[in-house]
Design an enzyme around this catalytic site. Structure first.
Site, PDB file in Angstrom:
ATOM      1  N   TYR B 125       0.848  -1.203   0.000  1.00 60.20           N
ATOM      2  CA  TYR B 125       0.000   0.000   0.000  1.00 60.20           C
ATOM      3  C   TYR B 125       0.878   1.247   0.000  1.00 60.20           C
ATOM      4  O   TYR B 125       0.639   2.211  -0.728  1.00 60.20           O
ATOM      5  CB  TYR B 125      -0.939  -0.001   1.208  1.00 60.20           C
ATOM      6  CG  TYR B 125      -2.003  -1.081   1.117  1.00 60.20           C
ATOM      7  CD1 TYR B 125      -3.200  -0.830   0.447  1.00 60.20           C
ATOM      8  CD2 TYR B 125      -1.808  -2.341   1.675  1.00 60.20           C
ATOM      9  CE1 TYR B 125      -4.176  -1.824   0.336  1.00 60.20           C
ATOM     10  CE2 TYR B 125      -2.767  -3.334   1.571  1.00 60.20           C
ATOM     11  CZ  TYR B 125      -3.957  -3.077   0.901  1.00 60.20           C
ATOM     12  OH  TYR B 125      -4.908  -4.046   0.790  1.00 60.20           O
ATOM     13  N   HIS B 157      -5.892  -6.736  -6.193  1.00 58.47           N
ATOM     14  CA  HIS B 157      -5.450  -7.947  -5.477  1.00 58.47           C
ATOM     15  C   HIS B 157      -3.919  -8.014  -5.401  1.00 58.47           C
ATOM     16  O   HIS B 157      -3.377  -8.793  -4.629  1.00 58.47           O
ATOM     17  CB  HIS B 157      -6.011  -9.205  -6.170  1.00 58.47           C
ATOM     18  CG  HIS B 157      -5.617  -9.344  -7.605  1.00 58.47           C
ATOM     19  ND1 HIS B 157      -6.281  -8.686  -8.630  1.00 58.47           N
ATOM     20  CD2 HIS B 157      -4.606 -10.043  -8.213  1.00 58.47           C
ATOM     21  CE1 HIS B 157      -5.701  -8.997  -9.798  1.00 58.47           C
ATOM     22  NE2 HIS B 157      -4.694  -9.802  -9.562  1.00 58.47           N
TER      23      HIS B 157
END
Lengths: 149, 187
Positions: B125, B157
């Protein structure tokens, strides 16, 4: 009531509109008329300002197509009075006053004053144009005034 | 009452799409990880949803893209084909135009970076935030992933936690794991 997604409108009314078209035109011609009815409805749909009487609106369009079909099939014959028959479409529920008008005027009056469509959209729904729709609505109103007074 | 035949119904749905009279068309697409609701506008792919509740999905599509929503398989065919190829292993990247008109600016920027993460690779992230020029926005990137309108095609994903954990997935962690395994990113 806000306008439902077109998919809902179509699912809700396709069978009864199709049954009406089969009654009026026979199964063979009903298929094309069905497609034309819902394509015209689809084109005019986003301009509807409210979701009241959607069924009546669908039948108004279908009725108009039936009239065109009859006109095409029997160009010189007298136009059928769609609303006077047993399978009378539902827009009569909305405006019984307009019942006595010729079909085009009735549809134009109902769409203009019942559904608040503008003349371009009424023209699209009737398969003609804005000018013809305006003329039909105003001559319908004139005729109604005469009858009332 | 005389009901509309499936053939006539199909004809109308095809004609509506052909006339380009729709704001958004959708259909269900079967994949090895379940049925997906896939929607497209004339600009491109607009929505992919896991575990679709068509009733609710149709309302949502109408609110976002306009009331002329119709289930119509033809416009979805290119997406169906590419998804099939992806799942049978013959496709590693999608070539579908996308409609991100209604996605907020920051989200769009992050999703554009996300689209560049290749098949079989993962990114954290934090890294993705840095690539979108907001290095401290790892958490915000998590929100963008969570609201990704086009999962699988925009490969959220492939985004995992800094500790290597899968963290979360809108379609459920099982699916995230299955997709990464399919791409060879997980053993």
């Amino acid at each position: 009531m806000t306008l439902p997604p077109f998919e809902r409108f179509y699912e809700q009314h396709r069978d009864e509109v199709y049954a009406f078209l089969v009654r009026r035109l026979g199964r063979e011609r009903a298929d094309d008329a069905f497609q034309e009815t819902f394509l015209r409805a689809l084109r005019a749909y986003p301009k509807l300002r409210h979701a009241d009487h959607l069924r009546a609106w669908a039948f108004t369009i279908a009725s108009r197509i039936v009239i065109d079909e009859h006109r095409r099939a029997r160009p010189k014959a007298e136009l059928p009075d769609v609303a006077a028959e047993e399978s009378r479409p539902a827009f009569a529920e909305l405006e019984h006053l307009a019942d006595r008008l010729p079909p085009t005027e009735r549809a134009a009056v109902v769409l203009r004053y019942g559904y608040d469509l503008d003349y371009t959209d009424i023209g699209a729904a009737l398969g003609s144009n804005a000018t013809a729709a305006r003329q039909a609505a105003s001559s319908g109103i004139r005729r109604l005034r005469k009858e009332i007074t | 009452m005389t009901a509309v035949s499936p053939h006539l119904d199909q004809q109308f749905r095809d004609a509506a799409a052909r006339e380009q009279a729709l704001d958004v068309a959708y259909d269900l697409v079967d994949t090895p990880i379940g049925s997906l609701l896939v929607a497209t506008t004339e600009r491109g792919l607009a929505r992919i949803a896991y575990d679709p509740d068509p009733e609710q999905a149709v309302e949502q599509l109408a609110r976002t893209f306009g009331v002329r929503v119709l289930r119509s398989p033809k416009p979805i065919d290119p997406a169906r084909r590419e998804l099939d190829e992806y799942f049978d292993g013959s496709r590693r990247a999608f070539d579908l135009p996308m409609d991100l008109t209604y996605v907020a600016e920051f989200h769009r920027r992050v999703l554009r970076e996300l689209a560049r993460v290749p098949f079989g690779e993962v990114v954290t992230y934090g890294e993705l935030a840095a690539r979108a020029a907001r290095p401290r926005a790892a958490r915000a990137v998590g929100t963008v992933m969570n609201r990704n309108p086009l999962p699988i095609v925009l490969p959220c994903h492939r985004v995992i936690g800094a500790n290597g954990k899968l963290v979360g997935y809108g379609g459920g962690l099982d699916r995230k794991e299955a997709l990464l395994r399919h791409e060879g990113a997980l053993l």
